[in-house]
Scaffold this active site. Structure first.
Site, PDB file in Angstrom:
ATOM      1  N   HIS A  19       0.837  -1.212   0.000  1.00  0.00           N
ATOM      2  CA  HIS A  19       0.000   0.000   0.000  1.00  0.00           C
ATOM      3  C   HIS A  19       0.873   1.263   0.000  1.00  0.00           C
ATOM      4  O   HIS A  19       0.635   2.198  -0.753  1.00  0.00           O
ATOM      5  CB  HIS A  19      -0.898   0.035   1.246  1.00  0.00           C
ATOM      6  CG  HIS A  19      -1.922  -1.053   1.340  1.00  0.00           C
ATOM      7  ND1 HIS A  19      -2.097  -1.831   2.465  1.00  0.00           N
ATOM      8  CD2 HIS A  19      -2.843  -1.499   0.451  1.00  0.00           C
ATOM      9  CE1 HIS A  19      -3.085  -2.675   2.275  1.00  0.00           C
ATOM     10  NE2 HIS A  19      -3.563  -2.516   1.058  1.00  0.00           N
ATOM     11  N   LYS A  43     -16.355  -7.902   6.197  1.00  0.00           N
ATOM     12  CA  LYS A  43     -15.311  -8.696   6.862  1.00  0.00           C
ATOM     13  C   LYS A  43     -15.226  -8.262   8.320  1.00  0.00           C
ATOM     14  O   LYS A  43     -15.575  -7.140   8.666  1.00  0.00           O
ATOM     15  CB  LYS A  43     -13.949  -8.458   6.206  1.00  0.00           C
ATOM     16  CG  LYS A  43     -13.863  -8.868   4.753  1.00  0.00           C
ATOM     17  CD  LYS A  43     -12.500  -8.496   4.172  1.00  0.00           C
ATOM     18  CE  LYS A  43     -12.634  -7.512   3.034  1.00  0.00           C
ATOM     19  NZ  LYS A  43     -11.397  -7.020   2.488  1.00  0.00           N
ATOM     20  N   ARG A  92      -2.261  -6.451  -8.348  1.00  0.00           N
ATOM     21  CA  ARG A  92      -1.212  -7.457  -8.147  1.00  0.00           C
ATOM     22  C   ARG A  92      -1.344  -8.613  -9.120  1.00  0.00           C
ATOM     23  O   ARG A  92      -0.423  -8.959  -9.814  1.00  0.00           O
ATOM     24  CB  ARG A  92      -1.289  -8.018  -6.710  1.00  0.00           C
ATOM     25  CG  ARG A  92      -0.782  -7.104  -5.641  1.00  0.00           C
ATOM     26  CD  ARG A  92      -1.311  -7.512  -4.298  1.00  0.00           C
ATOM     27  NE  ARG A  92      -2.766  -7.404  -4.280  1.00  0.00           N
ATOM     28  CZ  ARG A  92      -3.516  -7.528  -3.204  1.00  0.00           C
ATOM     29  NH1 ARG A  92      -2.968  -7.832  -2.044  1.00  0.00           N
ATOM     30  NH2 ARG A  92      -4.828  -7.381  -3.272  1.00  0.00           N
ATOM     31  N   SER A 130      -3.031  -7.855   2.982  1.00  0.00           N
ATOM     32  CA  SER A 130      -3.327  -7.689   4.409  1.00  0.00           C
ATOM     33  C   SER A 130      -3.701  -9.036   5.034  1.00  0.00           C
ATOM     34  O   SER A 130      -3.322  -9.324   6.170  1.00  0.00           O
ATOM     35  CB  SER A 130      -4.470  -6.686   4.594  1.00  0.00           C
ATOM     36  OG  SER A 130      -4.082  -5.422   4.126  1.00  0.00           O
TER      37      SER A 130
HETATM   38  P1  ADP Z   1      -9.844  -3.676  -0.425  1.00  0.00           P
HETATM   39  O1  ADP Z   1     -10.258  -2.268  -0.690  1.00  0.00           O
HETATM   40  O2  ADP Z   1     -10.177  -4.610  -1.557  1.00  0.00           O
HETATM   41  O3  ADP Z   1     -10.191  -4.189   0.945  1.00  0.00           O
HETATM   42  P2  ADP Z   1      -7.115  -3.257   0.462  1.00  0.00           P
HETATM   43  O4  ADP Z   1      -7.540  -2.343   1.552  1.00  0.00           O
HETATM   44  O5  ADP Z   1      -6.374  -4.484   0.893  1.00  0.00           O
HETATM   45  O6  ADP Z   1      -8.270  -3.683  -0.516  1.00  0.00           O
HETATM   46  O7  ADP Z   1      -6.180  -2.500  -0.567  1.00  0.00           O
HETATM   47  C1  ADP Z   1      -6.525  -1.290  -1.167  1.00  0.00           C
HETATM   48  C2  ADP Z   1      -5.924  -1.236  -2.556  1.00  0.00           C
HETATM   49  O8  ADP Z   1      -4.531  -1.531  -2.519  1.00  0.00           O
HETATM   50  C3  ADP Z   1      -6.495  -2.227  -3.566  1.00  0.00           C
HETATM   51  O9  ADP Z   1      -6.551  -1.588  -4.819  1.00  0.00           O
HETATM   52  C4  ADP Z   1      -5.494  -3.344  -3.599  1.00  0.00           C
HETATM   53  O10 ADP Z   1      -5.512  -4.037  -4.834  1.00  0.00           O
HETATM   54  C5  ADP Z   1      -4.220  -2.560  -3.429  1.00  0.00           C
HETATM   55  N1  ADP Z   1      -3.133  -3.380  -2.888  1.00  0.00           N
HETATM   56  C6  ADP Z   1      -3.173  -4.182  -1.805  1.00  0.00           C
HETATM   57  N2  ADP Z   1      -1.997  -4.791  -1.611  1.00  0.00           N
HETATM   58  C7  ADP Z   1      -1.170  -4.356  -2.598  1.00  0.00           C
HETATM   59  C8  ADP Z   1       0.197  -4.650  -2.978  1.00  0.00           C
HETATM   60  N3  ADP Z   1       0.938  -5.520  -2.299  1.00  0.00           N
HETATM   61  N4  ADP Z   1       0.706  -4.029  -4.069  1.00  0.00           N
HETATM   62  C9  ADP Z   1      -0.071  -3.168  -4.773  1.00  0.00           C
HETATM   63  N5  ADP Z   1      -1.345  -2.860  -4.487  1.00  0.00           N
HETATM   64  C10 ADP Z   1      -1.894  -3.447  -3.420  1.00  0.00           C
END
Ligand code: ADP
Length: 159
Positions: A19, A43, A92, A130
């Site tokens: 992130h 979740k 990813r 995460s």
């Molecule tokens: P969500 O909104 O689906 O719950 P997250 O909070 O985990 O997703 O992540 C927010 C954004 O960051 C999403 O677009 C996700 O694809 C992206 N993201 C998460 N992990 C990574 C990573 N390791 N590298 C690049 N982008 C990521």
């Protein structure tokens, strides 16, 4: 609101280096990056909404080009209310793509003037999610190279 503002929405439970990397690289493209933390989820979060907000604020403390904001309900409603036009998401894997493609089209259908921009993960962080972080921490492994130091410390407190 100037055009070069990007909203990076997510649940961030918890923030990872994947992130952080997206935010850092987005700063080269956009004047302001807003990390928008969702309050709603189906979740069960490990970190409460207040914890996720406080940790994100701590990670980007002193960084003038990053703001942390909460949002509740539909992302497009929050965007419209604040006159934000650009959603930023990270990609990813192919499975990310399918979900993101669907979300981007749904958001576009709900709000025609909002655009979604995607950034590819840095290869160093492509495996990081995460969910994986929480699983490794729960089982007593070290996530020091995968999350900011403050998150690593908080995970040790939790488990
Ligand atoms: P969500 O909104 O689906 O719950 P997250 O909070 O985990 O997703 O992540 C927010 C954004 O960051 C999403 O677009 C996700 O694809 C992206 N993201 C998460 N992990 C990574 C990573 N390791 N590298 C690049 N982008 C990521």
């Amino acid at each position: 609101m100037p055009k070069s503002t990007a909203v990076y929405p997510g649940f961030f439970d918890p923030f990872t280096l994947g992130h952080v990397n997206i935010v850092d690289r987005a700063k080269d493209v956009f004047d302001t990056v807003i990390v928008a933390i969702s309050k709603d989820s189906n979740k069960d979060p490990l970190f409460s909404f207040d914890e996720r907000m406080a940790l994100a604020e701590e990670i980007f403390k002193g960084d003038q080009s990053v703001r942390v904001e909460p949002f509740q309900g539909l992302l497009v409603h929050y965007m419209e209310k604040n006159d934000y036009r650009t959603i930023l998401r990270g990609l990813r894997t192919v499975s990310d793509f399918e979900y993101e493609f669907q979300m981007a089209l749904a958001n576009k259908t709900m709000s025609q003037h909002i655009e979604t921009f995607f950034m590819m993960t840095d290869s160093r962080y492509s495996f990081i999610s995460s969910t994986l972080i929480k699983e490794i921490a729960r089982l007593g492994g070290s996530v020091d190279n995968m999350v900011p130091a403050i998150i690593s410390a908080k995970l040790k407190d939790k488990f």
